[in-house]
Every structure is written in structure tokens, then in C-alpha cells.
Scaffold this motif. Structure first.
Motif, mmCIF file in Angstrom:
data_model
loop_
_atom_site.group_PDB
_atom_site.id
_atom_site.type_symbol
_atom_site.label_atom_id
_atom_site.label_comp_id
_atom_site.label_asym_id
_atom_site.label_seq_id
_atom_site.Cartn_x
_atom_site.Cartn_y
_atom_site.Cartn_z
ATOM 1 N N GLN A 1 -49.327 21.395 -43.489
ATOM 2 C CA GLN A 1 -50.639 20.868 -43.836
ATOM 3 C C GLN A 1 -50.823 19.455 -43.277
ATOM 4 N N LEU A 2 -49.804 18.601 -43.404
ATOM 5 C CA LEU A 2 -49.890 17.225 -42.925
ATOM 6 C C LEU A 2 -49.991 17.155 -41.399
ATOM 7 N N SER A 3 -49.335 18.087 -40.714
ATOM 8 C CA SER A 3 -49.336 18.060 -39.250
ATOM 9 C C SER A 3 -50.484 18.862 -38.648
ATOM 10 N N GLY A 4 -51.148 19.683 -39.470
ATOM 11 C CA GLY A 4 -52.247 20.503 -38.964
ATOM 12 C C GLY A 4 -51.777 21.737 -38.225
ATOM 13 N N LEU A 5 -50.537 22.159 -38.469
ATOM 14 C CA LEU A 5 -49.968 23.328 -37.803
ATOM 15 C C LEU A 5 -49.675 24.419 -38.826
ATOM 16 N N HIS A 6 -49.494 25.624 -38.333
ATOM 17 C CA HIS A 6 -49.129 26.757 -39.199
ATOM 18 C C HIS A 6 -47.633 26.683 -39.491
ATOM 19 N N PRO A 7 -47.194 27.070 -40.696
ATOM 20 C CA PRO A 7 -45.753 27.047 -41.012
ATOM 21 C C PRO A 7 -44.904 27.833 -40.014
ATOM 22 N N GLN A 8 -45.445 28.933 -39.479
ATOM 23 C CA GLN A 8 -44.687 29.713 -38.502
ATOM 24 C C GLN A 8 -44.473 28.904 -37.220
ATOM 25 N N THR A 9 -45.431 28.063 -36.870
ATOM 26 C CA THR A 9 -45.287 27.199 -35.695
ATOM 27 C C THR A 9 -44.153 26.207 -35.923
ATOM 28 N N LEU A 10 -44.072 25.667 -37.135
ATOM 29 C CA LEU A 10 -42.986 24.732 -37.472
ATOM 30 C C LEU A 10 -41.629 25.421 -37.367
ATOM 31 N N ALA B 1 -41.335 11.845 -42.755
ATOM 32 C CA ALA B 1 -42.556 11.314 -42.148
ATOM 33 C C ALA B 1 -42.399 11.227 -40.631
ATOM 34 N N ARG B 2 -41.197 10.901 -40.176
ATOM 35 C CA ARG B 2 -40.941 10.848 -38.724
ATOM 36 C C ARG B 2 -41.075 12.245 -38.114
ATOM 37 N N ASP B 3 -40.589 13.277 -38.823
ATOM 38 C CA ASP B 3 -40.731 14.654 -38.337
ATOM 39 C C ASP B 3 -42.210 15.042 -38.231
ATOM 40 N N ILE B 4 -43.009 14.646 -39.225
ATOM 41 C CA ILE B 4 -44.441 14.959 -39.215
ATOM 42 C C ILE B 4 -45.097 14.308 -37.997
ATOM 43 N N GLU B 5 -44.741 13.052 -37.724
ATOM 44 C CA GLU B 5 -45.292 12.354 -36.559
ATOM 45 C C GLU B 5 -44.877 13.056 -35.262
ATOM 46 N N LEU B 6 -43.645 13.519 -35.208
ATOM 47 C CA LEU B 6 -43.161 14.235 -34.022
ATOM 48 C C LEU B 6 -43.901 15.566 -33.863
ATOM 49 N N LEU B 7 -44.173 16.252 -34.959
ATOM 50 C CA LEU B 7 -44.946 17.497 -34.891
ATOM 51 C C LEU B 7 -46.338 17.243 -34.322
ATOM 52 N N ARG B 8 -46.961 16.144 -34.752
ATOM 53 C CA ARG B 8 -48.288 15.788 -34.230
ATOM 54 C C ARG B 8 -48.212 15.471 -32.732
ATOM 55 N N GLN B 9 -47.144 14.795 -32.334
ATOM 56 C CA GLN B 9 -46.963 14.456 -30.919
ATOM 57 C C GLN B 9 -46.785 15.732 -30.091
ATOM 58 N N VAL B 10 -45.985 16.678 -30.586
ATOM 59 C CA VAL B 10 -45.776 17.950 -29.877
ATOM 60 C C VAL B 10 -47.110 18.683 -29.740
ATOM 61 N N GLN B 11 -47.881 18.712 -30.811
ATOM 62 C CA GLN B 11 -49.184 19.383 -30.774
ATOM 63 C C GLN B 11 -50.101 18.705 -29.755
ATOM 64 N N GLN B 12 -50.117 17.386 -29.725
ATOM 65 C CA GLN B 12 -50.976 16.647 -28.795
ATOM 66 C C GLN B 12 -50.561 16.912 -27.350
ATOM 67 N N LEU B 13 -49.256 16.877 -27.070
ATOM 68 C CA LEU B 13 -48.779 17.144 -25.716
ATOM 69 C C LEU B 13 -49.090 18.575 -25.282
ATOM 70 N N SER B 14 -48.979 19.493 -26.207
ATOM 71 C CA SER B 14 -49.221 20.901 -25.890
ATOM 72 C C SER B 14 -50.707 21.193 -25.699
#
Length: 151
Positions: free
Chosen positions: A27-36, A59-72
Motif C-alpha cells: 500500500q505504501l509503495s503503490g504496488l501489488h503484494p505479488q509484485t513485492l 522505510a528504506r525498502d519502501i523507498e527502494l520499491l518506489r525507485q524500482v517502480q519509477q525506473l520500470s
């Protein structure tokens, strides 16, 4: 930041403290749990695990998830490329940390050398006169030995 000789509070939360379960992290990263879960399998984001093997995100993992989503999504980079980018960023951060450590050690060694140099200069005898180069002149000096007297 930890200081040597000082213990951290074990209940203190930092950006690296794993506190979020997968549903909250999604929810915090805006991704589906299966994506995580997929990112975890690929090694893009590796959350900590509980004793029961449940994932806990920081919190660092959440930021990294957002970065992965942005790059993708925004940059169009595939997951293998994103993994390589993350690895290189981690390597750069480690090298920057090492350079800072070496710079600190170098600064300490330079200060110690300056102190030793100052101590050497302070130990000079003041009754000695420093040697100064004699200037060359065009004057001619003639030397004649004294004649020995005959007995």
C-alpha cells in the motif's frame, strides 16, 4: 548515527528497522503484494524475515520499491537493468564510505606528522647558526706560505 562506545536504544526506530508487513508495504509503495514477492525473488528488494519467514519491510525498502517502480514505468528499464543499477548504486555508496574513511585516516596521519615536525623544530639547538651559501665573487686571493726560517 552510532558513535563508538555508545549503545543504541533497541526500541529506537530507524529507516532500516523492518516494521511493515507485505500488505502495508504494498500500500505504501503503490504496488501489488505479488509484485513485492516477485521483486524479492529477483533480489531487487530483500526485506528482513520474521521467525515464521514472513516478510518485514523497512522505510528504506519502501523507498527502494518506489525507485524500482519509477525506473520500470517512467524510464522503461527492465528488471535486470534495475537490479544492475541498484547493485552499482550500492557499490558507489560503499566506495564513497571507504574514501571518507581513508580521507579521515589521511587527515589524522597528516596532523600527527605536523606535530612530529613541530617537535623536531622545537628541539633545534639555538646556539647553532644555520649554514648560508657563500656568494661567489670575482676577487682573487693570493696565498703565499710563510717561509721557514733556517736555523
Amino acid at each position: 548515527m552510532d558513535t563508538p562506545g555508545r549503545r543504541r536504544n533497541p526500541y529506537e526506530l530507524t529507516e532500516e528497522t523492518p516494521v511493515y508487513v507485505i500488505s502495508v508495504a504494498a500500500q505504501l509503495s503503490g504496488l501489488h503484494p505479488q509484485t513485492l514477492r516477485q521483486y524479492d525473488r529477483l533480489g531487487l528488494v530483500s526485506p528482513d524475515r520474521t521467525a515464521g519467514r514472513g516478510r518485514r519491510y523497512s522505510a528504506r525498502d519502501i523507498e527502494l520499491l518506489r525507485q524500482v517502480q519509477q525506473l520500470s514505468q517512467d524510464e522503461g528499464i527492465n528488471l535486470a537493468g534495475i537490479k544492475r543499477i541498484i547493485e552499482l548504486e550500492n557499490q558507489v555508496a560503499a566506495l564513497q564510505s571507504r574514501v571518507a574513511e581513508l580521507q579521515s585516516a589521511l587527515d589524522g596521519a597528516a596532523a600527527a606528522m605536523q606535530q612530529r615536525e613541530a617537535a623536531v623544530h622545537a628541539s633545534y639547538r639555538r646556539d647553532l647558526v644555520p649554514y648560508q651559501e657563500v656568494q661567489q665573487t670575482s676577487a682573487l686571493v693570493v696565498w703565499r706560505p710563510k717561509r721557514q726560517q733556517k736555523d
